[in-house]
Design a protein around this motif. Structure first.
Motif, PDB file in Angstrom:
ATOM      1  N   PRO A 341       0.798  -1.234   0.000  1.00 22.68           N
ATOM      2  CA  PRO A 341       0.000   0.000   0.000  1.00 22.68           C
ATOM      3  C   PRO A 341       0.824   1.275   0.000  1.00 22.68           C
ATOM      4  O   PRO A 341       0.303   2.343  -0.336  1.00 22.68           O
ATOM      5  CB  PRO A 341      -0.831  -0.113   1.290  1.00 22.68           C
ATOM      6  CG  PRO A 341      -0.053  -1.041   2.164  1.00 22.68           C
ATOM      7  CD  PRO A 341       0.609  -2.023   1.235  1.00 22.68           C
ATOM      8  N   VAL A 342       2.105   1.204   0.383  1.00 19.63           N
ATOM      9  CA  VAL A 342       2.913   2.429   0.409  1.00 19.63           C
ATOM     10  C   VAL A 342       3.708   2.630  -0.877  1.00 19.63           C
ATOM     11  O   VAL A 342       4.409   3.627  -1.025  1.00 19.63           O
ATOM     12  CB  VAL A 342       3.870   2.439   1.628  1.00 19.63           C
ATOM     13  CG1 VAL A 342       3.086   2.394   2.904  1.00 19.63           C
ATOM     14  CG2 VAL A 342       4.857   1.294   1.563  1.00 19.63           C
ATOM     15  N   LEU A 343       3.598   1.694  -1.827  1.00 18.70           N
ATOM     16  CA  LEU A 343       4.331   1.839  -3.087  1.00 18.70           C
ATOM     17  C   LEU A 343       3.842   3.051  -3.876  1.00 18.70           C
ATOM     18  O   LEU A 343       4.634   3.857  -4.361  1.00 18.70           O
ATOM     19  CB  LEU A 343       4.196   0.562  -3.928  1.00 18.70           C
ATOM     20  CG  LEU A 343       4.812   0.617  -5.338  1.00 18.70           C
ATOM     21  CD1 LEU A 343       6.304   0.918  -5.260  1.00 18.70           C
ATOM     22  CD2 LEU A 343       4.564  -0.693  -6.092  1.00 18.70           C
ATOM     23  N   SER A 344       2.527   3.174  -4.035  1.00 19.23           N
ATOM     24  CA  SER A 344       1.982   4.281  -4.825  1.00 19.23           C
ATOM     25  C   SER A 344       2.337   5.652  -4.238  1.00 19.23           C
ATOM     26  O   SER A 344       2.773   6.542  -4.979  1.00 19.23           O
ATOM     27  CB  SER A 344       0.459   4.137  -4.957  1.00 19.23           C
ATOM     28  OG  SER A 344      -0.093   5.182  -5.729  1.00 19.23           O
ATOM     29  N   PRO A 345       2.174   5.859  -2.907  1.00 18.22           N
ATOM     30  CA  PRO A 345       2.595   7.161  -2.358  1.00 18.22           C
ATOM     31  C   PRO A 345       4.081   7.434  -2.561  1.00 18.22           C
ATOM     32  O   PRO A 345       4.475   8.585  -2.797  1.00 18.22           O
ATOM     33  CB  PRO A 345       2.252   7.039  -0.867  1.00 18.22           C
ATOM     34  CG  PRO A 345       1.193   6.003  -0.795  1.00 18.22           C
ATOM     35  CD  PRO A 345       1.487   5.039  -1.899  1.00 18.22           C
ATOM     36  N   PHE A 346       4.907   6.386  -2.520  1.00 19.18           N
ATOM     37  CA  PHE A 346       6.345   6.587  -2.714  1.00 19.18           C
ATOM     38  C   PHE A 346       6.644   6.975  -4.159  1.00 19.18           C
ATOM     39  O   PHE A 346       7.475   7.858  -4.413  1.00 19.18           O
ATOM     40  CB  PHE A 346       7.110   5.325  -2.342  1.00 19.18           C
ATOM     41  CG  PHE A 346       8.598   5.463  -2.512  1.00 19.18           C
ATOM     42  CD1 PHE A 346       9.363   6.120  -1.554  1.00 19.18           C
ATOM     43  CD2 PHE A 346       9.238   4.948  -3.627  1.00 19.18           C
ATOM     44  CE1 PHE A 346      10.732   6.265  -1.714  1.00 19.18           C
ATOM     45  CE2 PHE A 346      10.608   5.082  -3.798  1.00 19.18           C
ATOM     46  CZ  PHE A 346      11.355   5.742  -2.832  1.00 19.18           C
ATOM     47  N   LEU A 347       5.974   6.334  -5.111  1.00 22.07           N
ATOM     48  CA  LEU A 347       6.186   6.679  -6.513  1.00 22.07           C
ATOM     49  C   LEU A 347       5.768   8.131  -6.793  1.00 22.07           C
ATOM     50  O   LEU A 347       6.396   8.825  -7.592  1.00 22.07           O
ATOM     51  CB  LEU A 347       5.415   5.717  -7.418  1.00 22.07           C
ATOM     52  CG  LEU A 347       5.933   4.272  -7.452  1.00 22.07           C
ATOM     53  CD1 LEU A 347       5.003   3.390  -8.277  1.00 22.07           C
ATOM     54  CD2 LEU A 347       7.356   4.217  -8.011  1.00 22.07           C
ATOM     55  N   GLU A 348       4.697   8.584  -6.133  1.00 25.89           N
ATOM     56  CA  GLU A 348       4.304   9.984  -6.273  1.00 25.89           C
ATOM     57  C   GLU A 348       5.371  10.897  -5.672  1.00 25.89           C
ATOM     58  O   GLU A 348       5.661  11.977  -6.215  1.00 25.89           O
ATOM     59  CB  GLU A 348       2.968  10.213  -5.581  1.00 25.89           C
ATOM     60  CG  GLU A 348       1.797   9.513  -6.245  1.00 25.89           C
ATOM     61  CD  GLU A 348       0.484   9.750  -5.516  1.00 25.89           C
ATOM     62  OE1 GLU A 348       0.490  10.598  -4.581  1.00 25.89           O
ATOM     63  OE2 GLU A 348      -0.512   9.118  -5.855  1.00 25.89           O
ATOM     64  N   LEU A 349       5.961  10.456  -4.577  1.00 28.92           N
ATOM     65  CA  LEU A 349       6.973  11.255  -3.896  1.00 28.92           C
ATOM     66  C   LEU A 349       8.191  11.506  -4.773  1.00 28.92           C
ATOM     67  O   LEU A 349       8.764  12.602  -4.756  1.00 28.92           O
ATOM     68  CB  LEU A 349       7.393  10.548  -2.598  1.00 28.92           C
ATOM     69  CG  LEU A 349       8.559  11.157  -1.830  1.00 28.92           C
ATOM     70  CD1 LEU A 349       8.085  12.361  -1.029  1.00 28.92           C
ATOM     71  CD2 LEU A 349       9.201  10.137  -0.908  1.00 28.92           C
ATOM     72  N   ILE A 350       8.590  10.499  -5.559  1.00 31.22           N
ATOM     73  CA  ILE A 350       9.840  10.617  -6.329  1.00 31.22           C
ATOM     74  C   ILE A 350       9.626  11.075  -7.766  1.00 31.22           C
ATOM     75  O   ILE A 350      10.547  11.051  -8.573  1.00 31.22           O
ATOM     76  CB  ILE A 350      10.613   9.278  -6.326  1.00 31.22           C
ATOM     77  CG1 ILE A 350       9.790   8.165  -7.002  1.00 31.22           C
ATOM     78  CG2 ILE A 350      11.008   8.874  -4.923  1.00 31.22           C
ATOM     79  CD1 ILE A 350      10.545   6.838  -7.107  1.00 31.22           C
ATOM     80  N   GLU A 351       8.386  11.489  -8.085  1.00 24.45           N
ATOM     81  CA  GLU A 351       8.151  12.055  -9.415  1.00 24.45           C
ATOM     82  C   GLU A 351       8.985  13.319  -9.594  1.00 24.45           C
ATOM     83  O   GLU A 351       9.220  14.049  -8.630  1.00 24.45           O
ATOM     84  CB  GLU A 351       6.676  12.385  -9.609  1.00 24.45           C
ATOM     85  CG  GLU A 351       5.809  11.175  -9.859  1.00 24.45           C
ATOM     86  CD  GLU A 351       4.372  11.571 -10.140  1.00 24.45           C
ATOM     87  OE1 GLU A 351       4.060  12.773  -9.995  1.00 24.45           O
ATOM     88  OE2 GLU A 351       3.577  10.692 -10.495  1.00 24.45           O
ATOM     89  N   PRO A 352       9.459  13.576 -10.818  1.00 27.93           N
ATOM     90  CA  PRO A 352      10.246  14.799 -11.053  1.00 27.93           C
ATOM     91  C   PRO A 352       9.481  16.040 -10.622  1.00 27.93           C
ATOM     92  O   PRO A 352       8.287  16.172 -10.901  1.00 27.93           O
ATOM     93  CB  PRO A 352      10.487  14.785 -12.566  1.00 27.93           C
ATOM     94  CG  PRO A 352      10.340  13.350 -12.962  1.00 27.93           C
ATOM     95  CD  PRO A 352       9.293  12.773 -12.044  1.00 27.93           C
ATOM     96  N   GLN A 353      10.161  16.920  -9.923  1.00 26.46           N
ATOM     97  CA  GLN A 353       9.517  18.146  -9.433  1.00 26.46           C
ATOM     98  C   GLN A 353       9.477  19.202 -10.549  1.00 26.46           C
ATOM     99  O   GLN A 353      10.357  19.274 -11.363  1.00 26.46           O
ATOM    100  CB  GLN A 353      10.272  18.679  -8.219  1.00 26.46           C
ATOM    101  CG  GLN A 353      10.342  17.673  -7.080  1.00 26.46           C
ATOM    102  CD  GLN A 353       8.981  17.271  -6.561  1.00 26.46           C
ATOM    103  OE1 GLN A 353       8.138  18.134  -6.321  1.00 26.46           O
ATOM    104  NE2 GLN A 353       8.747  15.978  -6.396  1.00 26.46           N
TER     105      GLN A 353
END
Length: 353
Positions: A341-353
């Motif tokens: 369940p924490v994979l998706s929030p992590f992928l959002e976190l590391i998206e290019p800013q």
């Protein structure tokens, strides 16, 4: 259970304000499997008290939570008018909710007179049940809200060594702020090793150089960076602010080996495009090793710009452009089938800013 009730009924006199049978008929009876443990007091007779340790876990399917809230408020106030005010509604709709609830339960919950409202024995039993159901529903809602607002759990992350200069520290800092309840566990793996580690659930996500991914593994660029020319302090090019590719022709050069294939292939393509032929004196897999040799004066090298954070004596960095479309990339690798369940929030976190 039936024999126990028979013995209880037989032991209680039939005289009194109301018969035991009348009281029991006003309370729904369920099988043993439909009850869970809790203590409820039931007045069967004004003198003795019988303790029942049951709460029906299937009652909630019989009525709406709104009806329960209405009932609990009336039971608390013992006054329909005051209860309606506390619920921000008028008295007639409140009365209808109670009547619908009583019809569903096939039991009278209140004794109403022109001067008072009191709970019936069935109403007292049901009040305990209703409060328990409302408390549990509130707990469930809170759990869902917490899960939606704050991700919790552990995420196993594979990383290549090159991420440690800049990308990884930035990710850790942001994760502590945005995902404070997620435990990040890192494992150093080469870009080639990470897809297999994902397939066997050894890691949940990988951060690697661009590679061809097998079926079932997705890849997305999360960072594009430039390059730096690493030079000994006394090298002539160290005096130039922006050396060019052409100025590397014939220079003693520390090249990437097969172990650093991604950077080696980029540099070979850039040298070919610029018709530049350096003099390769050493081949190393990691930028750290290249910088170490540059510090000895053995030669020069080209490294990703983030490696400037590495500390070496006698080394100076100058920006250099390899070509119009050549950049050093990092990609995130993951399996869409992963249900962490924490994979998706992590992928959002590391998206290019």
């Amino acid at each position: 259970m039936a024999s126990l009730l028979t013995r209880i009924l037989g032991a209680i006199p039939q005289s009194g304000p109301k018969t035991v049978e009348n009281h029991l008929l006003s309370v729904p009876i369920f099988s043993r499997s439909e009850w869970r443990c809790s203590e409820v007091s039931l007045d069967i007779d004004p003198r003795p008290k019988l303790k029942l340790h049951r709460i029906n876990t299937r009652m909630a399917s019989m009525f709406e939570l709104a009806q329960l809230r209405c009932f609990v408020e009336v039971a608390r106030e013992l006054h329909f008018g005051r209860a309606a005010q506390r619920l921000n509604m008028t008295q007639p709709p409140l009365s209808r909710q109670i009547q619908m609830l009583e019809r569903e339960l096939k039991a009278s919950l209140f004794e109403r007179t022109s001067r008072s409202v009191v709970l019936t024995p069935a109403g007292r039993v049901f009040l305990v049940e209703a409060k328990a159901i409302l408390e549990r529903s509130e707990e469930a809602a809170k759990i869902v809200r917490d899960a939606a607002e704050t991700a919790r759990g552990q995420l196993k992350i594979g990383i290549v060594a090159a991420t440690t200069y800049s990308l990884l520290p930035g990710i850790v800092v942001r994760a502590r702020e945005v995902l404070p309840h997620v435990d990040l566990a890192f494992e150093e793996l080469t870009s080639i090793e990470q897809p297999e580690a994902l397939s066997f659930s050894r890691i949940d996500v990988g951060i690697a150089r661009p590679i061809t991914c097998p079926d079932g593994v997705n890849s997305r660029c999360i960072m594009r960076g430039g390059f730096s020319l690493a030079l000994p302090l006394d090298h002539p090019l160290a005096r130039r602010r922006r050396p060019t590719m052409e100025q590397l022709h014939g220079e003693r050069f520390i090249m990437y080996s097969e172990g650093g294939r991604y950077m080696r292939d980029l540099l070979l393509a850039a040298f070919k495009m610029s018709s530049v032929r350096p003099l390769y004196v050493q081949h190393m897999a990691q930028a750290q090793a290249i910088l170490s040799l540059v510090s000895t004066g053995l030669g020069i090298g080209v490294v990703p710009e983030e490696t400037r954070n590495a500390c070496f004596d006698n080394v100076v960095f100058r920006p250099i452009k390899l070509g119009p479309s050549i950049a050093a990339e990092f990609h995130a690798l993951w399996r869409p089938a992963n249900r962490n369940p924490v994979l998706s929030p992590f992928l959002e976190l590391i998206e290019p800013q």
